[in-house]
Design a protein around this motif. Structure first.
Motif, PDB file in Angstrom:
ATOM      1  N   MET A  58      86.446  12.091  62.512  1.00  0.00           N
ATOM      2  CA  MET A  58      85.252  11.852  61.866  1.00  0.00           C
ATOM      3  C   MET A  58      85.106  11.403  60.762  1.00  0.00           C
ATOM      4  SD  MET A  58      84.790  15.962  61.562  1.00  0.00           S
ATOM      5  CE  MET A  58      83.236  15.945  60.415  1.00  0.00           C
ATOM      6  N   ASP A  59      86.053  10.474  60.533  1.00  0.00           N
ATOM      7  CA  ASP A  59      85.948   9.512  59.147  1.00  0.00           C
ATOM      8  C   ASP A  59      84.683   9.030  58.624  1.00  0.00           C
ATOM      9  OD1 ASP A  59      87.814   8.890  56.851  1.00  0.00           O
ATOM     10  OD2 ASP A  59      87.416   6.887  57.645  1.00  0.00           O
ATOM     11  N   ASP A  60      84.297   8.310  59.486  1.00  0.00           N
ATOM     12  CA  ASP A  60      83.047   7.690  59.252  1.00  0.00           C
ATOM     13  C   ASP A  60      82.043   8.640  58.955  1.00  0.00           C
ATOM     14  OD1 ASP A  60      84.068   5.209  59.896  1.00  0.00           O
ATOM     15  OD2 ASP A  60      83.585   5.217  61.815  1.00  0.00           O
ATOM     16  N   PHE A  61      81.619   9.592  59.631  1.00  0.00           N
ATOM     17  CA  PHE A  61      80.947  10.800  59.388  1.00  0.00           C
ATOM     18  C   PHE A  61      81.144  11.210  58.010  1.00  0.00           C
ATOM     19  CE2 PHE A  61      79.853  15.188  58.961  1.00  0.00           C
ATOM     20  CZ  PHE A  61      78.160  15.244  59.317  1.00  0.00           C
ATOM     21  N   VAL A  62      82.284  11.697  57.424  1.00  0.00           N
ATOM     22  CA  VAL A  62      82.533  12.212  56.201  1.00  0.00           C
ATOM     23  C   VAL A  62      82.081  11.181  55.476  1.00  0.00           C
ATOM     24  CG1 VAL A  62      84.365  13.076  54.834  1.00  0.00           C
ATOM     25  CG2 VAL A  62      84.195  13.732  57.249  1.00  0.00           C
ATOM     26  N   ARG A  63      82.432   9.836  55.412  1.00  0.00           N
ATOM     27  CA  ARG A  63      82.281   9.109  54.468  1.00  0.00           C
ATOM     28  C   ARG A  63      80.849   8.691  54.066  1.00  0.00           C
ATOM     29  NH1 ARG A  63      84.498   4.790  56.837  1.00  0.00           N
ATOM     30  NH2 ARG A  63      86.682   5.385  56.069  1.00  0.00           N
ATOM     31  N   GLU A  64      80.151   8.660  55.406  1.00  0.00           N
ATOM     32  CA  GLU A  64      78.709   8.862  55.143  1.00  0.00           C
ATOM     33  C   GLU A  64      77.849   9.964  54.375  1.00  0.00           C
ATOM     34  OE1 GLU A  64      76.491   5.909  55.568  1.00  0.00           O
ATOM     35  OE2 GLU A  64      78.511   4.940  55.600  1.00  0.00           O
ATOM     36  N   PHE A  65      78.599  10.960  54.994  1.00  0.00           N
ATOM     37  CA  PHE A  65      77.901  12.304  54.256  1.00  0.00           C
ATOM     38  C   PHE A  65      78.239  12.331  52.708  1.00  0.00           C
ATOM     39  CE2 PHE A  65      78.125  16.833  53.076  1.00  0.00           C
ATOM     40  CZ  PHE A  65      77.409  17.284  53.983  1.00  0.00           C
ATOM     41  N   ARG A  66      79.354  12.000  52.221  1.00  0.00           N
ATOM     42  CA  ARG A  66      79.639  11.959  50.870  1.00  0.00           C
ATOM     43  C   ARG A  66      78.775  11.131  50.161  1.00  0.00           C
ATOM     44  NH1 ARG A  66      86.200  11.755  51.603  1.00  0.00           N
ATOM     45  NH2 ARG A  66      86.758  14.182  51.597  1.00  0.00           N
ATOM     46  N   LYS A  67      78.375  10.018  50.549  1.00  0.00           N
ATOM     47  CA  LYS A  67      77.626   9.114  50.105  1.00  0.00           C
ATOM     48  C   LYS A  67      75.983   9.732  50.065  1.00  0.00           C
ATOM     49  CE  LYS A  67      79.613   4.604  51.805  1.00  0.00           C
ATOM     50  NZ  LYS A  67      79.312   3.475  52.415  1.00  0.00           N
ATOM     51  N   LYS A  68      75.649  10.495  50.699  1.00  0.00           N
ATOM     52  CA  LYS A  68      74.309  10.931  50.801  1.00  0.00           C
ATOM     53  C   LYS A  68      74.177  12.283  49.851  1.00  0.00           C
ATOM     54  CE  LYS A  68      72.708   9.412  55.355  1.00  0.00           C
ATOM     55  NZ  LYS A  68      72.453   9.848  56.634  1.00  0.00           N
TER      56      LYS A  68
END
Length: 101
Positions: A58-68
């Motif tokens: 879930m690397d992409d999800f975590v990256r986007e979550f951290r941005k938001k």
């Protein structure tokens, strides 16, 4: 703020519960993402611990979550019984919350 574990390893969830950290076992990345979205609504959760294997999925999800969002902080912990060397879950938790020895 509390720690919470989301893991695809039941042993990790059980072990951290014994140490006083609540958590949930998830079967796949989709369930983990849904759980993290729910945890975001709980202002008492400051750090979400995710095991390494699940984090890879879930690397992409975590990256986007951290941005938001700034909270909860999502951090990776080693997998239990998966040959991760001498990594210590306790060390990862201390580093995630800013405690240095």
């Amino acid at each position: 703020m509390r720690l919470y574990v989301v893991s695809s390893c039941e042993d990790t969830v059980t072990g951290l519960r014994l140490a006083g950290i609540d958590g949930v076992f998830v079967a796949d990345a989709k369930q983990a993402q849904e759980q993290i979205d729910r945890l975001r609504q709980d202002a008492g959760i400051g750090v979400v611990l995710i095991n390494r294997e699940l984090m890879k999925r879930m690397d992409d999800f975590v990256r986007e979550f951290r941005k938001k969002y700034t909270l909860p902080l999502i951090t990776e912990i080693p997998d239990t019984f998966r040959g991760t060397g001498s990594d210590s879950i306790a060390r990862y938790v201390r580093e995630a919350v800013g405690i240095r020895e």
